[in-house]
Scaffold this motif. Structure first.
Motif, mmCIF file in Angstrom:
data_model
loop_
_atom_site.group_PDB
_atom_site.id
_atom_site.type_symbol
_atom_site.label_atom_id
_atom_site.label_comp_id
_atom_site.label_asym_id
_atom_site.label_seq_id
_atom_site.Cartn_x
_atom_site.Cartn_y
_atom_site.Cartn_z
ATOM 1 N N GLN A 132 15.912 120.205 133.583
ATOM 2 C CA GLN A 132 16.297 120.135 131.738
ATOM 3 C C GLN A 132 17.260 118.261 132.158
ATOM 4 O O GLN A 132 17.757 118.035 130.982
ATOM 5 N N ALA A 183 15.400 116.701 129.630
ATOM 6 C CA ALA A 183 14.998 117.196 128.282
ATOM 7 C C ALA A 183 16.356 116.662 126.960
ATOM 8 O O ALA A 183 16.875 115.648 127.921
ATOM 9 N N PRO A 184 15.962 116.538 126.465
ATOM 10 C CA PRO A 184 16.614 115.539 124.855
ATOM 11 C C PRO A 184 18.150 116.097 125.494
ATOM 12 O O PRO A 184 18.931 116.905 125.806
ATOM 13 N N GLY A 185 18.961 114.930 125.618
ATOM 14 C CA GLY A 185 20.030 115.402 125.385
ATOM 15 C C GLY A 185 20.728 115.252 126.646
ATOM 16 O O GLY A 185 22.375 115.536 126.432
ATOM 17 N N GLY A 186 20.189 115.515 127.511
ATOM 18 C CA GLY A 186 21.222 116.098 128.958
ATOM 19 C C GLY A 186 21.536 114.376 129.532
ATOM 20 O O GLY A 186 22.052 114.366 130.793
ATOM 21 N N ALA A 187 20.356 113.521 129.021
ATOM 22 C CA ALA A 187 21.501 112.060 129.941
ATOM 23 C C ALA A 187 22.526 111.718 130.492
ATOM 24 O O ALA A 187 21.915 112.169 131.508
ATOM 25 N N THR A 188 23.411 111.503 130.905
ATOM 26 C CA THR A 188 24.250 110.929 131.242
ATOM 27 C C THR A 188 24.890 112.037 131.967
ATOM 28 O O THR A 188 24.590 112.141 133.067
ATOM 29 N N ARG A 226 29.920 117.110 135.288
ATOM 30 C CA ARG A 226 30.317 117.341 134.324
ATOM 31 C C ARG A 226 31.585 118.717 134.008
ATOM 32 O O ARG A 226 31.296 119.462 134.543
ATOM 33 N N PRO A 253 36.039 108.189 130.818
ATOM 34 C CA PRO A 253 34.432 108.942 131.035
ATOM 35 C C PRO A 253 33.584 110.352 130.156
ATOM 36 O O PRO A 253 34.479 111.059 129.728
ATOM 37 N N PRO A 254 32.815 109.932 129.548
ATOM 38 C CA PRO A 254 32.203 111.056 129.123
ATOM 39 C C PRO A 254 31.780 112.220 129.601
ATOM 40 O O PRO A 254 30.608 112.981 129.802
ATOM 41 N N VAL A 303 33.429 114.968 129.938
ATOM 42 C CA VAL A 303 34.304 116.399 129.674
ATOM 43 C C VAL A 303 33.781 116.622 128.114
ATOM 44 O O VAL A 303 33.322 115.887 127.330
ATOM 45 N N ARG A 304 33.413 118.563 128.801
ATOM 46 C CA ARG A 304 33.064 118.889 127.054
ATOM 47 C C ARG A 304 33.966 119.992 126.561
ATOM 48 O O ARG A 304 34.123 120.944 127.437
#
Lengths: 168, 289, 658
Positions: free
Chosen positions: A11, A14-19, A32, A57-58, A60-61
């Motif tokens: 995963q 997988a695309p977007g999984g990145a950082t 995460r 920091p990136p 949190v969603r």
């Protein structure tokens, strides 16, 4: 599956999984964090952090909920189950709730939820409950920064991820 | 009702008549006072000006013994009451303070027992209803100024004694004894207690104000619940008269003494012989002795 | 399978400058359910919106996700867009990739990765979105105003003038409230009753206003647009339709009791109107003190009534009526200075409150406007005024400022120097607060007229023979001061009505620690409550002077008339809903609801051939505001929140955690 082995490597690629998706064991592992923000105060506070260009920091969603009182402890448990390393619940300051009393329920319910997590073996510091008003963009940014550091120090959440259970 | 009794140092010194009258009154009223074994000085008037921890640890030592007895504490002396109460409050509200105090004591101290002032225990807790049936004499309308001073009522968040601006505890007692409590403005003024030795002139001035206020309100007597107040108003009255040029000649009783008189106890048992301003004249006028 | 279209906004360079939109598009294209992805320079612009409409039509989209700015910004815009393309407006989700992403992150990799997550969240949620319809609630165009003081009067007149029916309910026998008790008003020194009585008469004569005095609200049910209110009209013992207000009855009544209107400084008869200008000018019999009601003898009033209006057999009447909106204007009580032991504990007759002074100085008051001290009727030669009694005093449990005391004390000092020339006056104050038009000038005027202002809280007031001694401190000089006064006026503060909490619970509105009613927002919604359809006017919401109370009353009236300008209200469909099939009827949800929107109902259903009845929860769409607190309390999982359903949030969680 040994607990310290990188998990979900497929995963991570997988695309977007990145950082934030970079997973335990890799040098780039980043926590995460799932954030539940009430629409009237904390979501607006997070928006203000954006309009004020306050960098954080990136990790949190944010999921928008009408009121922090809408946050069912089940949502939190599900997040940890699915691999979240931390959960942030943010609402209006006590007394300022758009719905008068919602955040009082949050405060009491999640106090219990925290104990429950502890019982499950999840470090209660992974769940943070905080009050952020619509004018506190800085507080939102600071909270994310602090929590990222704290969760980073705690390391990845290995306790109740679905994959672990499935593997066993 | 049973209480752990903390006499304090004054009650075996300047305020022996307070001790004697307290014991006598308690016996008649069926109020059991069990002296705290090996109690020590509360440190009042000097410890809290010197070292905060010391000022808490000294009362805590005696309070810890009361905890062991499983009884709430009663202190006749207002200064002792204030220090005991401050300690209980500080230990209960601050975990760090509690740790420090326990370290000094070398024993755990959880501040389980409460500390109460003697007038509070007799009038409010034991209750006037339990006093009135024992009364033998009426004070016959004796006009009394009830003087509370500062240590009983301040700081109110800690002492939790009555209305801090207009306490009524002793006034209610005096009324029940057949006396007439006067309305007067100085009931919670300070008498200058701790300056009694070091700056006596201040005490003369403060005592003069209090005595004048009592006189203007028509008081024939003053009652107090504090050894400091009593000695400053009674012993220093002559000096204050000389200093101010006014004359009062008002007897100053411990409230337990007037209560004892109304309970029919003989003056000797109440220590009425040991005052400076003649305490018996007024009582004779009312045919109470 | 849903057919989801995703529209990615560049927002110029605001988003595209940080997020790699092409890579985002690649990632989104592979998300399950997504059949169409498109980029726009500015999605919110007209061409951008047109693209959405086109996309919906050409690709038969049944769900739309817009990745752009905050939903707090443009959610409504895009809802209208999809609606205009024939799609239900609630089949839209927004991914906030600007405020929550491109504006707070610099690293292009990180920002792009987060943007993908945020869009995936929206896509996962939108799958579970359901078409929702705004409920339409009919509006009963009749307003209820509770409280007949100046605020209630103003609100009633404004609503009535707009052509709507208004019921004005007042607890006392007459309207007028506190303002009727005042002598003059600051800063203009207008006679209070002279400006109030015309309005009172307007109320009585207005064809759209029904006035119920000596009445109280007993019960409130229903919801915005459709309140059902029960009012208790207390027995007046006087037939209002017959009474002409001639006054024979109260002239002849042989019994007197202390007058509430004069705060006990004067007396009234047992059958009485509270003051001569009362509206309605019709008396009531105070049954508690009436000799006839106590002993069965007297009936003097009945004998002298030329209209035959006295009716001893009258009973309380319960009236139930429907209202679309309610204005609470119940006013205030005065702080009781008995709580100040240091100021005589309310025992000394010459230590009076500010409102007592108003009655003393009033020409129709108990002393006919001559300032005499209550104890012996002597005209005072020296008066001390003390502000902040029961205000700004944490020791007495009241931290707030009562807002009017500084000004009314300045007024009292001026009136005193006008009525008793040469009388010395002192004002002890903590701070002088004069924030109002002409207020500071008015305060200056009172200083110029000779009043001495001493800054410092008074420590004690005590009697010394014939006079009182005020002991305080002049903090500007750093000196203790003793002032001899014949009379002391305490500027006692404003407190909520003693029964305010009870009324708030009846109305279902919230109140603060003191029992002042809470406005919906302290700045932006100052006349609304959190309960839709209930508005606030005057001091019941917090201390206020007359102009502010009147302004708020007109504001509340404007809100009511705006609501009445429509025949139906539309209610947001994002509300709680009960799955009756699994609701066990435990009603744990009920006490949690701050709007009392949840009630129980009995449903009948057939189980294995038998008809059974059982209790379930039901949500009132008119009352529910959609907070969702009840959903968490539901042990069966039967309570759900439309638009933020359990399924939706869990899908979001899972989308973000993968």
């Amino acid at each position: 599956m040994p607990v310290n082995e990188p998990h979900g490597a497929a995963q991570a690629a997988a695309p977007g999984g990145a950082t934030a998706g970079a997973r335990p064991g890799t040098a780039e592992w980043e926590p995460r964090i799932i954030g539940f923000c009430c629409n009237w105060c904390s979501y607006a506070g997070a928006d203000l952090a954006g309009t004020s260009r306050l960098e954080y920091p990136p990790t949190v969603r944010v999921i928008r909920v009408p009121c922090s009182g809408r946050v069912n402890p089940q949502f939190i448990v599900r997040a940890f189950q699915k691999g979240a390393d931390g959960v942030l619940v943010a609402g209006c300051h006590p007394g300022d709730c758009h719905y008068s009393t919602g955040n009082y329920f949050t405060r009491r319910r999640l106090q219990v939820a925290r104990r429950f997590l502890e019982y499950l073996g999840i470090d209660p510091r992974r769940l943070r409950i905080t009050w952020i008003s619509a004018s506190e963009g800085q507080k939102f940014a600071d909270t994310v920064r602090e929590m990222t550091e704290e969760v980073r120090a705690l390391g990845p959440n290995r306790v109740m991820r679905d994959e672990l259970w499935a593997a066993n | 009702m049973k209480y752990a009794y903390f006499p304090g140092c004054s009650l075996s010194g300047t305020a022996r008549e307070y001790e004697r009258s307290t014991r006598a009154v308690a016996r008649v009223l069926g109020l059991e006072l069990e002296e705290i074994p090996d109690w020590s000085c509360c440190g009042a008037t000097s410890a809290h000006a010197t070292d905060k921890l010391l000022s808490l640890a000294l009362p805590a030592r005696s309070l810890a013994r009361a905890d062991e007895m499983g009884l709430d504490v009663v202190a006749p002396c207002a200064a002792c009451f204030n220090r005991l109460r401050t300690t209980v409050h500080a230990v209960r509200s601050d975990r760090k303070v509690r740790q420090e105090v326990e370290e000094v004591l070398g024993q755990p101290y959880a501040a389980c027992s409460d500390a109460y002032a003697l007038p509070d225990v007799i009038v409010n807790r034991h209750g006037l209803d339990n006093i009135v049936p024992h009364l033998k004499k009426s004070l016959g309308g004796l006009k009394v100024a009830c003087y509370y001073g500062c240590l009983l009522v301040r700081p109110s968040a800690v002492t939790a004694f009555d209305d801090p601006e207009d306490p009524q505890t002793m006034d209610r007692l005096v009324r029940a004894l057949g006396g007439e409590p006067v309305v007067w403005p100085a009931k919670t003024e300070c008498c200058g207690a701790s300056l009694s030795i070091t700056r006596t002139r201040v005490v003369w001035q403060l005592a003069a104000q209090i005595l004048t206020a009592a006189q203007k309100a028509g008081a024939e007597a003053i009652v107090v619940a504090c050894p400091f107040c009593q000695s400053n108003l009674d012993m220093r009255q002559v000096q204050a008269q000389k200093w101010s040029g006014r004359r009062w000649n008002i007897p100053v009783y411990y409230f337990t003494q007037l209560l004892g008189v109304a309970l029919g106890l003989p003056p000797g048992e109440l220590g009425l012989e040991s005052h400076f301003v003649d305490p018996l004249g007024v009582l004779r006028q009312k045919a109470l002795v | 399978m849903k057919r989801i279209g995703v529209f990615l906004c560049h927002c110029g360079s605001n988003i595209a400058g940080t997020v790699d939109i092409d890579r985002l598009q690649e990632a989104v294209r592979r998300m399950p359910g997504v059949v169409y992805v498109e980029q726009n320079k500015y999605t919110c612009s007209e061409p951008g919106q047109e693209q959405i409409r086109k996309g919906i039509k050409e690709h038969r989209l049944d769900r739309v996700v817009v990745a752009a700015c905050s939903p707090r910004m443009h959610e409504n815009t895009f809802r209208r867009t999809v609606e205009s393309a024939g799609l239900n407006p609630y089949l839209l989700e927004i991914a906030n990739v600007r405020e929550h992403c491109s504006w707070v992150h610099k690293d292009r990799e990180e920002a792009t990765a987060k943007a993908v997550d945020l869009v995936r969240r929206a896509v996962a949620k939108v799958v579970f979105n359901r078409p929702l319809q705004k409920a339409r609630i009919p509006v009963e165009k009749r307003a209820l105003v509770i409280g007949g003081g100046i605020a209630g009067i103003q609100a009633a007149l404004d609503i009535a003038d707009a052509g709507h029916e208004v019921w004005l309910v007042e607890k006392e026998p007459s309207i007028g409230g506190r303002m009727a008790q005042l002598d003059k008003t600051f800063p203009t020194l207008d006679c209070s009753l002279c400006i109030l009585t015309p309005k009172m008469v307007d109320v009585a004569q207005h064809p759209n206003i029904r006035l119920l005095t000596y009445s109280q609200v007993e019960n409130v049910g229903g919801y915005v647009g459709n309140f059902e209110v029960t009012i208790r009209k207390r027995a007046r013992s006087v037939d209002e339709s017959k009474c002409t207000g001639c006054g024979s009855c109260w002239a002849k009544c042989p019994h007197k009791v202390p007058s509430e209107f004069d705060l006990g400084l004067g007396q009234r008869k047992v059958i009485y109107v509270p003051f001569p200008q009362a509206v309605p000018n019709k008396p009531v019999i105070d049954r508690e003190h009436c000799v006839y009601f106590k002993t069965g003898k007297c009936r003097v009033c009945e004998r002298f009534c030329p209209a035959g209006a006295i009716d001893f057999t009258q009973e309380d009447e319960l009236i139930t009526e429907r209202f679309g909106a309610i204005v609470a204007a119940t006013g205030f009580d005065l702080f009781d200075h008995a709580r100040y032991g240091e100021y005589g504990a309310g025992q000394d007759p010459d230590i009076i409150s500010g409102l007592h002074f108003e009655r003393l100085v009033n020409a129709s008051g108990p002393t006919e406007g001559k300032i005499k001290r209550p104890s012996d009727g002597k005209v005072p030669r020296s008066v001390a005024f003390i502000t902040c009694v029961g205000s700004r005093d944490d020791h007495k449990g009241i931290s707030y400022c009562s807002r009017v005391c500084c000004m009314y004390t300045a007024k009292h000092a001026i009136l005193l120097s006008e009525k008793v020339p040469g009388c010395r006056s002192y004002v002890f104050y903590m701070d002088m607060r004069t924030p109002g038009k002409g207020y500071e000038e008015f305060y200056k005027r009172s200083q110029e007229m000779g009043t001495q202002y001493v800054r410092g809280r008074v420590a004690r007031i005590y009697r010394e023979g014939d006079h009182l001694v005020v002991q305080g401190e002049d903090t500007l000089l750093g000196r203790k001061v003793l002032v001899e006064a014949d009379m002391v006026v305490l500027a006692t503060g404003i407190t909520p009505r003693r029964d305010a909490g009870e009324l708030a619970r009846t109305l279902g509105i919230s109140y603060d620690q003191y029992a002042f009613f809470n406005e919906a927002h302290p700045k932006l919604r100052p006349v609304e409550t959190n309960t839709a359809g209930i508005y606030l006017a005057g001091a019941c919401q917090g201390p206020k002077d007359i102009p502010d109370a009147v302004a708020q009353a007109s504001g509340a009236a404007a809100k009511v008339t705006a609501m009445f300008s429509k025949d139906t209200l539309t209610a947001d469909p994002l509300i709680a809903t009960v799955n009756e099939a699994i609701c066990s009827g435990c009603l744990w949800c009920k006490p949690i609801c701050p709007y009392r929107a949840i009630d129980e109902k009995i449903i009948t259903e057939r189980v294995r051939g038998r008809t059974v009845s059982r209790r379930v929860a039901t949500v009132n769409a008119g009352l529910c505001q959609g907070c969702g607190a009840c959903t968490v309390a539901c042990r069966d999982g039967a309570m759900n929140l439309l638009g933020f359903s359990n399924e939706q949030v869990l899908a979001e969680v899972e989308a973000l955690c993968r």
